[in-house]
Design an enzyme around this catalytic site. Sequence first.
Site, PDB file in Angstrom:
ATOM      1  N   ASP A  36       0.828  -1.197   0.000  1.00 42.24           N
ATOM      2  CA  ASP A  36       0.000   0.000   0.000  1.00 42.24           C
ATOM      3  C   ASP A  36       0.871   1.259   0.000  1.00 42.24           C
ATOM      4  OD1 ASP A  36      -2.794   0.988   0.393  1.00 42.24           O
ATOM      5  OD2 ASP A  36      -1.911   1.899   2.189  1.00 42.24           O
TER       6      ASP A  36
ATOM      7  N   GLU B 296       1.667  -0.665  -5.023  1.00 41.85           N
ATOM      8  CA  GLU B 296       0.695   0.369  -5.355  1.00 41.85           C
ATOM      9  C   GLU B 296       1.503   1.664  -5.356  1.00 41.85           C
ATOM     10  OE1 GLU B 296      -3.021   3.082  -3.910  1.00 41.85           O
ATOM     11  OE2 GLU B 296      -1.531   2.373  -2.504  1.00 41.85           O
TER      12      GLU B 296
END
Length: 498
Positions: free
Chosen positions: A192, A249
């Site tokens: 993330d 990401e």
Amino acid sequence: MNPWWQSAVIYQIYVRSFADTNGDGVGDLGGVRSRLPYLRELGVDGVWLTPFYRSPMRDGGYDITDHRDVDPMFGTLADFDALLADAHALGLRLIVDLVPNHTSDTHPWFSSPHRRERYIFRPGRGDGPPNDWESVFGGPAWSKDPHSDDWYLHLFDASQPDLDWDDPAVRQEYAAVLRFWLDRGVDGVRIDVAHGLVKAPGLPDAGHAGQDHRGGILPYFDQDDVHEVYRDWRKILDSYPGERIGIAEAWAPTADRLANYTRPDELHQAFNFPFLLSPWRAEAVRAVIDQTMRTNPAPTWVLSNHDVQRHVTRLGSLDRARGATLLMLALPGSAYLYQGEELGLPEVLDLPDGARQDPTWRRSQGREPGRDGCRVPMPWTGEAPAFGFSASAATWLPIPPDWRPLSVQAQRTPDSTLTMYRRALHIRRRMTGPLHWQDAPDGVLAFTRAALTCTTNLTDRDVDVVPPGALLLASTVLAAARPTGAVCLPPGATAWWH
Ligand code: GLC
Ligand code: CA
């Protein structure tokens, strides 16, 4: 043989909205486990689970209190182990989310004596925050520390303080969390905000308001030193048997900078957001594909996820969405699907304000609707209100009552979107070879991979094309052959020929 992940189709599960087994209106790990046969039949290679760790759920679980435990809302560690065992028994890989940029403010560190080393505290400037950085969710990226005169940094919600990656204890902790999940047997981690961990020294101003969080040049994103973290993690991933992977990401200002995350000694994949964001125009889509192939030998493709408007709505129609999907699934590389796109679910634009939970909605004072509209629970069977998602009528977000024809059960028909996805994923297994562009009419993209040709009409009018072979699959019913032998591709349509 190429490594598994280079051509894998990974299905993203937003756990809260997939399937609920205990009737509390919230999806859980047991629900995922019960639906694995569905995913196997759909034909994906693996699953990525969004966070299910202990969390107060201020940001849908991306605000973590304990990265080594399952939130009771989702089940237990034993449920996780059972899910992983079942997935592997069915030949499905399992990827979990790793959230290293921030924790929840309920994480024990944030109230520990070490808080000032682990997080980023600074004195304010006058009455205001230490610099001009803006939260991705709206408003300033700093909040006043209730326990001192300083401010703390949060690139996301105020309940998600950013960690200080200069602190060796932070690095050690995340290496240990990574090992914790690898030891349990996961096949990979999705990282993330992978571009956010390291901030520019001295935390300089960005210098302007309206900071572009999707690839702008900013002092808090895509700093060169962040790559050191991924070189360390790659060593950890490689120390485990099997091909364990890391997926970034990451948002970066250029394709070359994005490709830095997937250098051979770093992560295996990075999400291809430029492809997702491309306008529906032939030159634009072709340019993104070319740029991707130029910078990344093992690319990924994605059209929807839990942070963006679903592609049916974003592209403007189900026809285009289906055409875009078949185009994506013919490209060389790996593809990420988001739960519900195989049903052609649209974004839910009219959720009642009181139901909205995304912090973006609150932090932007209602100017941004937020991401709840793509997180509405899956319709599986039967009738409103819960469509087989839950035994409870009170699902955590309401499901539109008119979704009956979109349920999995209702789409067991030859021309449904679900059937198209199944057939496409089945055919895709046999696709090989590099992409070669072919001549095509204006606004049409055509390419071959070995004996397969993929043709997409990105215009708003019918286009006649000469069939380059026998039709394998199309995103819509194609008009019968004309006297000339040409076939009419309606707007948005993709056809695969062999
Ligand atoms: C990522 C996640 C998003 C989350 C944010 C903060 O962008 O995909 O859902 O809100 O990070 O963790
Ligand atoms: Ca539940």
